[in-house]
Write a protein that holds these residues in place. Structure first.
Motif: not given
Ligand code: ADP
Length: 261
Positions: A160, A163-164, A188, A193, A201, A206-208, A218-220, A222-223
């Motif tokens: 993550n 990616k972000y 990072d 966010i 999150v 949930y995805r922002v 992504g599918l929202g 992982g977290l």
């Molecule tokens: P995904 O990355 O597949 O969308 P996650 O459950 O890992 O799913 O994360 C949920 C949401 O949290 C992401 O869609 C993103 O909006 C936000 N997020 C997670 N990690 C980060 C990060 N390191 N920096 C910014 N936003 C993040």
């Protein structure tokens, strides 16, 4: 309706209508179960052909390389990395169905916490040339947990972070021991966010929001999966973030004092 009994609506001694039923909640539960079952079956069915495709791609890649057909071998390698993405997505869907039905299994052993973090970081550094994964390790401690699952959580936080952070290249991974807990943080300097989205999150799917869906696939899940794993292992997970400046995701795991003193 959250009534537990169906209530008759009576006028002049006649039942006009039954309203408020206990089936609303039961129906919701049943629907949720059907959804979970479907997700479980679908992801299980998807897993088999994807595993075969991966095996064929690897054989094909090796054959092409042997024949010196490097351009074609390179294409097959890219195919392989996309298949890996697919495998991870299917793995996440399977994990969610396991969590939702209480079937997520843990295989606990004693292991060195810093070593486990280091192994994951070394693996992930191979997947990115742009990002530099910098580590700072605290005291050496042993924890009793599922090493693969903990590796999965650290992998998730670091992927993550990568990616972000499309425009910055440093990611700091640090460990420390505090109040009988082993803690790891992944920091990072990416997109960050917004404050009002921070506690959401960790929710399932949930995805922002924003028009980022295309930029950051992504599918929202992982977290959500990570937080559930850590919760089940007796730890906590939290995040600090400033929009536009970056995020720090941390989790803790309880220490067994007898072993570590
Ligand atoms: P995904 O990355 O597949 O969308 P996650 O459950 O890992 O799913 O994360 C949920 C949401 O949290 C992401 O869609 C993103 O909006 C936000 N997020 C997670 N990690 C980060 C990060 N390191 N920096 C910014 N936003 C993040």
């Amino acid at each position: 309706w959250h009534l537990t009994r169906a209530l008759p609506f009576i006028i002049d001694g006649k039942i006009i209508k039954w309203f408020g039923t206990n089936t609303d909640i039961d129906e919701q539960k049943q629907l949720q179960r059907q959804k979970d079952d479907f997700l479980g079956i679908a992801s299980h069915e998807l897993k088999t052909p994807v595993t075969s495709i991966k095996a064929y791609a690897q054989v094909l890649g090796a054959m092409l390389e042997k024949e010196g057909q490097n351009k074609k071998a390179e294409l097959v390698l890219r195919m392989d990395s996309q298949v890996n993405r697919l495998t991870n997505l299917i793995g996440d869907l399977l994990d969610v169905t396991k969590i939702n039905s209480g079937r997520l299994q843990f295989n606990k052993t004693w292991f060195d916490f810093n070593e486990a973090v280091k192994e994951t970081v070394v693996d992930l550094q191979h997947t990115t040339q742009k990002h530099k994964l910098i580590t700072y390790f605290g005291d050496v401690v042993k924890i009793h947990s599922d090493k693969d699952r903990i590796g999965q959580v650290i992998t998730n936080l670091i992927t993550n972070a990568i990616k972000y952070s499309p425009h910055t290249d440093e990611i700091i991974i640090s460990t420390r021991v505090e109040n009988n807990e082993a803690i790891v943080c992944v920091q990072d300097f990416g997109i960050g966010i917004a404050e009002d989205k921070l506690d959401k999150v960790f929710e399932q799917f949930y995805r922002v929001s924003g028009n980022k869906q295309h930029t950051f696939p992504g599918l929202g899940l992982g977290l959500y999966i990570s937080a559930e794993i850590i919760k089940r292992e007796g730890g906590r997970m939290w995040v600090n973030s400033v929009e536009g400046k970056g995020s720090t995701f941390c989790f803790s795991l309880p220490l067994n004092t007898d072993i570590n003193n």
